[in-house]
Design an enzyme around this catalytic site. Structure first.
Site, PDB file in Angstrom:
ATOM      1  N   LEU A  74      22.909 -67.295 -60.138  1.00  0.00           N
ATOM      2  CA  LEU A  74      24.214 -66.641 -60.967  1.00  0.00           C
ATOM      3  C   LEU A  74      24.264 -67.059 -62.309  1.00  0.00           C
ATOM      4  O   LEU A  74      24.419 -66.322 -63.269  1.00  0.00           O
ATOM      5  CB  LEU A  74      25.429 -66.840 -60.148  1.00  0.00           C
ATOM      6  CG  LEU A  74      25.420 -66.290 -58.788  1.00  0.00           C
ATOM      7  CD1 LEU A  74      26.748 -66.699 -58.140  1.00  0.00           C
ATOM      8  CD2 LEU A  74      25.050 -64.894 -58.616  1.00  0.00           C
ATOM      9  N   PHE A  90      24.516 -63.888 -51.947  1.00  0.00           N
ATOM     10  CA  PHE A  90      23.737 -63.147 -53.269  1.00  0.00           C
ATOM     11  C   PHE A  90      22.518 -63.754 -53.102  1.00  0.00           C
ATOM     12  O   PHE A  90      22.251 -64.925 -52.586  1.00  0.00           O
ATOM     13  CB  PHE A  90      24.337 -63.590 -54.515  1.00  0.00           C
ATOM     14  CG  PHE A  90      25.314 -62.428 -55.019  1.00  0.00           C
ATOM     15  CD1 PHE A  90      25.099 -61.984 -56.449  1.00  0.00           C
ATOM     16  CD2 PHE A  90      26.522 -62.181 -54.719  1.00  0.00           C
ATOM     17  CE1 PHE A  90      25.724 -60.855 -56.797  1.00  0.00           C
ATOM     18  CE2 PHE A  90      27.229 -61.367 -54.926  1.00  0.00           C
ATOM     19  CZ  PHE A  90      27.127 -60.511 -56.034  1.00  0.00           C
ATOM     20  N   LYS A 118      36.336 -74.221 -53.187  1.00  0.00           N
ATOM     21  CA  LYS A 118      36.263 -73.064 -53.706  1.00  0.00           C
ATOM     22  C   LYS A 118      37.682 -72.333 -53.860  1.00  0.00           C
ATOM     23  O   LYS A 118      38.040 -71.721 -54.561  1.00  0.00           O
ATOM     24  CB  LYS A 118      35.194 -71.979 -53.143  1.00  0.00           C
ATOM     25  CG  LYS A 118      33.891 -72.520 -53.263  1.00  0.00           C
ATOM     26  CD  LYS A 118      33.421 -72.307 -54.825  1.00  0.00           C
ATOM     27  CE  LYS A 118      31.974 -72.395 -55.069  1.00  0.00           C
ATOM     28  NZ  LYS A 118      31.266 -72.385 -56.172  1.00  0.00           N
ATOM     29  N   TYR A 176      33.118 -76.905 -48.555  1.00  0.00           N
ATOM     30  CA  TYR A 176      32.659 -75.940 -49.335  1.00  0.00           C
ATOM     31  C   TYR A 176      33.789 -74.950 -49.581  1.00  0.00           C
ATOM     32  O   TYR A 176      34.259 -74.672 -50.730  1.00  0.00           O
ATOM     33  CB  TYR A 176      31.408 -75.311 -48.995  1.00  0.00           C
ATOM     34  CG  TYR A 176      31.094 -74.309 -49.893  1.00  0.00           C
ATOM     35  CD1 TYR A 176      30.452 -74.375 -51.178  1.00  0.00           C
ATOM     36  CD2 TYR A 176      31.176 -72.856 -49.536  1.00  0.00           C
ATOM     37  CE1 TYR A 176      30.086 -73.372 -51.976  1.00  0.00           C
ATOM     38  CE2 TYR A 176      30.765 -71.851 -50.426  1.00  0.00           C
ATOM     39  CZ  TYR A 176      29.998 -72.273 -51.645  1.00  0.00           C
ATOM     40  OH  TYR A 176      29.622 -71.147 -52.266  1.00  0.00           O
TER      41      TYR A 176
END
Length: 253
Positions: free
Chosen positions: A17, A192, A163, A159
């Site tokens: 990204l 993604f 986030k 995780y």
């Protein structure tokens, strides 16, 4: 806000990204500074981009490294865009048959995803605060969360927490920086097609892609970068988190 004749800082800009973001803002005329680990492909990326591209090897968990990259960007041109895209996500259950998972395994996830983002937000916004106003803004900081902040899966406690914290600090950061003319936004991508996903077996990737309602595929990093471009240009986007996920809601596993 125009980015030509300005600089953009992108963390994790050597791949995934972050690379797509760096390419997009460079194409829009910005001078781009990439900060990524020394072992990354950062040097090759800036060689391909050519003029107005600089690689600063560093670690976002080290404040001095982030400060150095911010200063490098500000030296090139007024720093108006900062993208915090560096992140890691190794799976880690809270315990197994041998007992609780050692903190040494989960702590880096918190350090990179949360503290790394905070360092970028703090140092970049400080540099932006001295800019002249451009279309009413002095700068925009875009953080990167994940849909795991909302529907984290088994093995994603650390995780998801990291986030989720990025999501939680978006609005108060935007409120604090409003008086300086600096906007703060966060993008929460779904699955993604990035190097992190590439490490998964092909069968697992196809399974994840099939869970996306529409379009039923993995997201493209260029779609993430396109959203960043719109965020920077649309002044009313501030203090919000945008899920970029094709309407997926992750299953427990």
């Amino acid at each position: 806000m125009r980015v030509s004749d300005a600089s953009a800082l992108v963390t994790g800009g050597a791949s995934g990204l972050g690379l797509a973001a760096a390419q997009r803002f460079h194409r829009l005329g910005a001078s781009v500074v990439i900060i990524d680990l020394p072992r990354s492909a950062g040097e090759q990326v800036v060689e391909r981009l050519g003029e107005r591209a600089v690689f600063v090897p560093g670690d976002v968990t080290v404040p001095a490294d982030v400060q150095r990259a911010v200063q490098r960007a500000a030296d090139l041109a007024p720093l108006r865009v900062a993208v915090a895209a560096a992140g890691i996500g190794p799976p880690a259950k809270m315990f197994d048959r041998d007992g609780p998972t050692p903190l040494e395994w989960v702590r880096p996830t918190i350090e990179v995803n949360l503290m790394g983002t905070y360092h970028v937000l703090a140092y970049a916004s400080h540099a932006m605060s001295s800019n002249e106003l451009e279309s009413g803004d002095r700068g925009v900081v875009v953080c990167t969360a994940s849909v795991a902040a909302y529907d984290g899966q088994v093995g994603q406690v650390a995780y998801a927490a990291s986030k989720g914290a990025v999501v939680a600090m978006t609005l108060p950061a935007a409120r604090e920086l409003a008086r300086h003319g600096i906007r703060v936004m966060t993008v929460a991508p779904g699955p993604f097609d990035t190097p992190l996903m590439a490490a998964m077996p092909e069968k697992a990737k196809l399974s994840v892609a099939a869970q996306v309602p529409h379009p039923s595929r993995l997201g493209s990093p260029e779609e993430y970068a396109a959203l960043l471009e719109h965020i920077v240009s649309n002044q009313m986007l501030n203090g919000e988190v945008i899920r970029l996920d094709g309407a997926i809601r992750m299953s427990p596993r």
